[in-house]
Design a protein around this motif. Structure first.
Motif, PDB file in Angstrom:
ATOM      1  N   GLU A 105      -2.084  17.668 -20.264  1.00  0.00           N
ATOM      2  CA  GLU A 105      -3.082  16.974 -19.459  1.00  0.00           C
ATOM      3  C   GLU A 105      -2.484  16.602 -18.092  1.00  0.00           C
ATOM      4  O   GLU A 105      -1.331  16.213 -18.000  1.00  0.00           O
ATOM      5  CB  GLU A 105      -3.494  15.701 -20.208  1.00  0.00           C
ATOM      6  N   ILE A 106      -3.279  16.743 -17.051  1.00  0.00           N
ATOM      7  CA  ILE A 106      -2.886  16.270 -15.725  1.00  0.00           C
ATOM      8  C   ILE A 106      -3.627  14.968 -15.472  1.00  0.00           C
ATOM      9  O   ILE A 106      -4.840  14.892 -15.652  1.00  0.00           O
ATOM     10  CB  ILE A 106      -3.200  17.315 -14.639  1.00  0.00           C
ATOM     11  N   VAL A 107      -2.893  13.947 -15.075  1.00  0.00           N
ATOM     12  CA  VAL A 107      -3.476  12.636 -14.796  1.00  0.00           C
ATOM     13  C   VAL A 107      -3.623  12.531 -13.274  1.00  0.00           C
ATOM     14  O   VAL A 107      -2.628  12.494 -12.555  1.00  0.00           O
ATOM     15  CB  VAL A 107      -2.596  11.507 -15.355  1.00  0.00           C
ATOM     16  N   TYR A 108      -4.869  12.521 -12.799  1.00  0.00           N
ATOM     17  CA  TYR A 108      -5.147  12.572 -11.360  1.00  0.00           C
ATOM     18  C   TYR A 108      -5.223  11.217 -10.683  1.00  0.00           C
ATOM     19  O   TYR A 108      -5.294  11.141  -9.464  1.00  0.00           O
ATOM     20  CB  TYR A 108      -6.449  13.333 -11.106  1.00  0.00           C
ATOM     21  N   SER A 109      -5.210  10.134 -11.423  1.00  0.00           N
ATOM     22  CA  SER A 109      -5.299   8.801 -10.846  1.00  0.00           C
ATOM     23  C   SER A 109      -4.205   7.929 -11.457  1.00  0.00           C
ATOM     24  O   SER A 109      -3.944   8.024 -12.658  1.00  0.00           O
ATOM     25  CB  SER A 109      -6.675   8.207 -11.157  1.00  0.00           C
ATOM     26  N   PRO A 110      -3.526   7.111 -10.661  1.00  0.00           N
ATOM     27  CA  PRO A 110      -2.475   6.254 -11.218  1.00  0.00           C
ATOM     28  C   PRO A 110      -2.985   5.466 -12.418  1.00  0.00           C
ATOM     29  O   PRO A 110      -4.038   4.836 -12.370  1.00  0.00           O
ATOM     30  CB  PRO A 110      -2.128   5.335 -10.044  1.00  0.00           C
ATOM     31  N   ARG A 154       0.851  -1.196   0.000  1.00  0.00           N
ATOM     32  CA  ARG A 154       0.000   0.000   0.000  1.00  0.00           C
ATOM     33  C   ARG A 154       0.883   1.241   0.000  1.00  0.00           C
ATOM     34  O   ARG A 154       1.972   1.241   0.570  1.00  0.00           O
ATOM     35  CB  ARG A 154      -0.910   0.001   1.221  1.00  0.00           C
ATOM     36  N   VAL A 155       0.373   2.317  -0.633  1.00  0.00           N
ATOM     37  CA  VAL A 155       1.156   3.546  -0.731  1.00  0.00           C
ATOM     38  C   VAL A 155       0.454   4.663   0.035  1.00  0.00           C
ATOM     39  O   VAL A 155      -0.744   4.880  -0.125  1.00  0.00           O
ATOM     40  CB  VAL A 155       1.366   3.973  -2.200  1.00  0.00           C
ATOM     41  N   TYR A 156       1.258   5.376   0.826  1.00  0.00           N
ATOM     42  CA  TYR A 156       0.782   6.507   1.609  1.00  0.00           C
ATOM     43  C   TYR A 156       1.495   7.752   1.083  1.00  0.00           C
ATOM     44  O   TYR A 156       2.699   7.711   0.804  1.00  0.00           O
ATOM     45  CB  TYR A 156       1.088   6.299   3.092  1.00  0.00           C
ATOM     46  N   ALA A 157       0.749   8.839   0.925  1.00  0.00           N
ATOM     47  CA  ALA A 157       1.315  10.047   0.334  1.00  0.00           C
ATOM     48  C   ALA A 157       1.100  11.253   1.234  1.00  0.00           C
ATOM     49  O   ALA A 157       0.136  11.325   2.007  1.00  0.00           O
ATOM     50  CB  ALA A 157       0.679  10.304  -1.027  1.00  0.00           C
ATOM     51  N   LEU A 158       1.992  12.225   1.077  1.00  0.00           N
ATOM     52  CA  LEU A 158       1.987  13.464   1.843  1.00  0.00           C
ATOM     53  C   LEU A 158       2.425  14.591   0.928  1.00  0.00           C
ATOM     54  O   LEU A 158       3.318  14.399   0.096  1.00  0.00           O
ATOM     55  CB  LEU A 158       2.990  13.322   2.994  1.00  0.00           C
ATOM     56  N   GLY A 159       1.812  15.756   1.044  1.00  0.00           N
ATOM     57  CA  GLY A 159       2.287  16.928   0.320  1.00  0.00           C
ATOM     58  C   GLY A 159       1.322  17.468  -0.708  1.00  0.00           C
ATOM     59  O   GLY A 159       0.104  17.327  -0.589  1.00  0.00           O
ATOM     60  N   SER A 160       1.876  18.081  -1.750  1.00  0.00           N
ATOM     61  CA  SER A 160       1.091  18.754  -2.783  1.00  0.00           C
ATOM     62  C   SER A 160       0.497  17.775  -3.784  1.00  0.00           C
ATOM     63  O   SER A 160       1.146  16.805  -4.178  1.00  0.00           O
ATOM     64  CB  SER A 160       1.970  19.754  -3.534  1.00  0.00           C
ATOM     65  N   ASN A 161      -0.716  18.061  -4.189  1.00  0.00           N
ATOM     66  CA  ASN A 161      -1.390  17.301  -5.247  1.00  0.00           C
ATOM     67  C   ASN A 161      -1.813  18.251  -6.367  1.00  0.00           C
ATOM     68  O   ASN A 161      -2.707  17.950  -7.138  1.00  0.00           O
ATOM     69  CB  ASN A 161      -2.608  16.567  -4.663  1.00  0.00           C
ATOM     70  N   LYS A 162      -1.160  19.418  -6.440  1.00  0.00           N
ATOM     71  CA  LYS A 162      -1.533  20.434  -7.441  1.00  0.00           C
ATOM     72  C   LYS A 162      -1.515  19.903  -8.862  1.00  0.00           C
ATOM     73  O   LYS A 162      -2.297  20.334  -9.692  1.00  0.00           O
ATOM     74  CB  LYS A 162      -0.605  21.645  -7.354  1.00  0.00           C
ATOM     75  N   ASN A 174       6.760  16.904 -10.368  1.00  0.00           N
ATOM     76  CA  ASN A 174       5.309  17.101 -10.460  1.00  0.00           C
ATOM     77  C   ASN A 174       4.589  15.824 -10.865  1.00  0.00           C
ATOM     78  O   ASN A 174       3.512  15.877 -11.439  1.00  0.00           O
ATOM     79  CB  ASN A 174       4.978  18.213 -11.463  1.00  0.00           C
ATOM     80  N   HIS A 175       5.202  14.679 -10.599  1.00  0.00           N
ATOM     81  CA  HIS A 175       4.601  13.407 -10.964  1.00  0.00           C
ATOM     82  C   HIS A 175       5.085  12.303 -10.031  1.00  0.00           C
ATOM     83  O   HIS A 175       6.027  12.510  -9.255  1.00  0.00           O
ATOM     84  CB  HIS A 175       4.902  13.048 -12.421  1.00  0.00           C
ATOM     85  N   SER A 176       4.428  11.163 -10.107  1.00  0.00           N
ATOM     86  CA  SER A 176       4.819  10.003  -9.309  1.00  0.00           C
ATOM     87  C   SER A 176       4.766   8.751 -10.169  1.00  0.00           C
ATOM     88  O   SER A 176       3.930   8.636 -11.061  1.00  0.00           O
ATOM     89  CB  SER A 176       3.873   9.811  -8.119  1.00  0.00           C
ATOM     90  N   LEU A 177       5.675   7.819  -9.869  1.00  0.00           N
ATOM     91  CA  LEU A 177       5.706   6.512 -10.512  1.00  0.00           C
ATOM     92  C   LEU A 177       5.516   5.453  -9.432  1.00  0.00           C
ATOM     93  O   LEU A 177       6.047   5.593  -8.325  1.00  0.00           O
ATOM     94  CB  LEU A 177       7.041   6.275 -11.223  1.00  0.00           C
ATOM     95  N   PHE A 178       4.774   4.394  -9.772  1.00  0.00           N
ATOM     96  CA  PHE A 178       4.505   3.311  -8.846  1.00  0.00           C
ATOM     97  C   PHE A 178       4.896   1.999  -9.519  1.00  0.00           C
ATOM     98  O   PHE A 178       4.400   1.689 -10.596  1.00  0.00           O
ATOM     99  CB  PHE A 178       3.021   3.279  -8.469  1.00  0.00           C
ATOM    100  N   GLU A 179       5.788   1.243  -8.888  1.00  0.00           N
ATOM    101  CA  GLU A 179       6.271  -0.024  -9.434  1.00  0.00           C
ATOM    102  C   GLU A 179       5.521  -1.168  -8.755  1.00  0.00           C
ATOM    103  O   GLU A 179       5.576  -1.312  -7.529  1.00  0.00           O
ATOM    104  CB  GLU A 179       7.770  -0.119  -9.153  1.00  0.00           C
ATOM    105  N   THR A 180       4.827  -1.973  -9.541  1.00  0.00           N
ATOM    106  CA  THR A 180       4.064  -3.086  -8.973  1.00  0.00           C
ATOM    107  C   THR A 180       4.985  -4.278  -8.714  1.00  0.00           C
ATOM    108  O   THR A 180       6.117  -4.325  -9.207  1.00  0.00           O
ATOM    109  CB  THR A 180       2.930  -3.538  -9.919  1.00  0.00           C
ATOM    110  N   GLN A 240      -0.078  14.572  -8.598  1.00  0.00           N
ATOM    111  CA  GLN A 240       1.005  13.636  -8.321  1.00  0.00           C
ATOM    112  C   GLN A 240       0.754  12.692  -7.151  1.00  0.00           C
ATOM    113  O   GLN A 240       1.445  11.690  -7.010  1.00  0.00           O
ATOM    114  CB  GLN A 240       2.344  14.373  -8.134  1.00  0.00           C
ATOM    115  N   LEU A 241      -0.240  12.958  -6.318  1.00  0.00           N
ATOM    116  CA  LEU A 241      -0.546  12.057  -5.207  1.00  0.00           C
ATOM    117  C   LEU A 241      -1.605  11.023  -5.562  1.00  0.00           C
ATOM    118  O   LEU A 241      -1.815  10.079  -4.813  1.00  0.00           O
ATOM    119  CB  LEU A 241      -1.012  12.839  -3.975  1.00  0.00           C
ATOM    120  N   GLY A 242      -2.301  11.230  -6.671  1.00  0.00           N
ATOM    121  CA  GLY A 242      -3.337  10.284  -7.059  1.00  0.00           C
ATOM    122  C   GLY A 242      -4.613  10.401  -6.242  1.00  0.00           C
ATOM    123  O   GLY A 242      -5.403   9.474  -6.171  1.00  0.00           O
TER     124      GLY A 242
END
Length: 171
Positions: free
Chosen positions: A131-136, A57-65, A100-106, A68-70
């Motif tokens: 385009e801004i992608v708001y969901s992983p 599971r992933v936990y995020a903190l900070g800006s989502n402008k 300004n983005h995040s990557l998630f490795e499965t 990038q936090l999903g």
């Protein structure tokens, strides 16, 4: 990371943070919202931080402008670590915070991404756009990823083996 604080991962999987004092002194304390969770991966940049638990599971903190936090379009920022529900049942083994983005490795080596894609840093099949992608979202990397670097409008993915001498290796 996070402009005014430092967040660290202990060898026992606990997260600690400290505000950055004007005199440079750091005073770490345990991050309460992650107490009782074993964290295996931590990545942060000036505006956001991502922590991955042993359970994937992933936990995020900070800006989502820039998404990038999903956490969707309505959430501008998060002041304490919160679970990224939009990852659904994905088992994540590592997360990487870019500018300004995040990557998630499965666990299977697939890469998901969210945030700004102005330079193609989200690794999507549609290339760079405003385009801004708001969901992983699924990327062009569908298997074999072993390590990523997420930076200022760029992403690098290592396939098959992690890079040698990386400072982010588990010891």
């Amino acid at each position: 990371c996070c402009n005014d604080s430092v967040v660290v991962l202990s060898t026992k999987g606990r997260i600690f943070s400290s505000p950055v004092q004007p005199n440079g002194v750091l005073k770490f304390s345990a991050v309460e919202e992650l107490a009782g969770k074993e964290i295996v991966s931590l990545s942060g940049t000036e505006d956001h931080c991502l922590a991955v638990s042993k359970e994937g599971r992933v936990y995020a903190l900070g800006s989502n402008k820039n998404g990038q936090l999903g956490f969707g379009e309505r959430t501008e920022s998060v002041s304490s670590f919160a679970l990224i529900l939009s990852l659904g049942g994905q088992q994540i083994r590592a997360a990487y915070a870019g500018n300004n983005h995040s990557l998630f490795e499965t666990k299977e080596g697939k890469i998901l991404s969210c945030g700004s894609n102005t330079s193609g840093q989200l690794l999507l099949d549609r290339g760079p756009c405003f385009e801004i992608v708001y969901s992983p979202t699924k990327t062009t990397i569908t298997s074999g990823a072993t390590f990523c670097i997420a930076g200022l409008a760029n992403s690098i993915v290592f396939i098959g083996c992690p890079p040698p001498n990386t400072p982010n290796k588990r010891i």
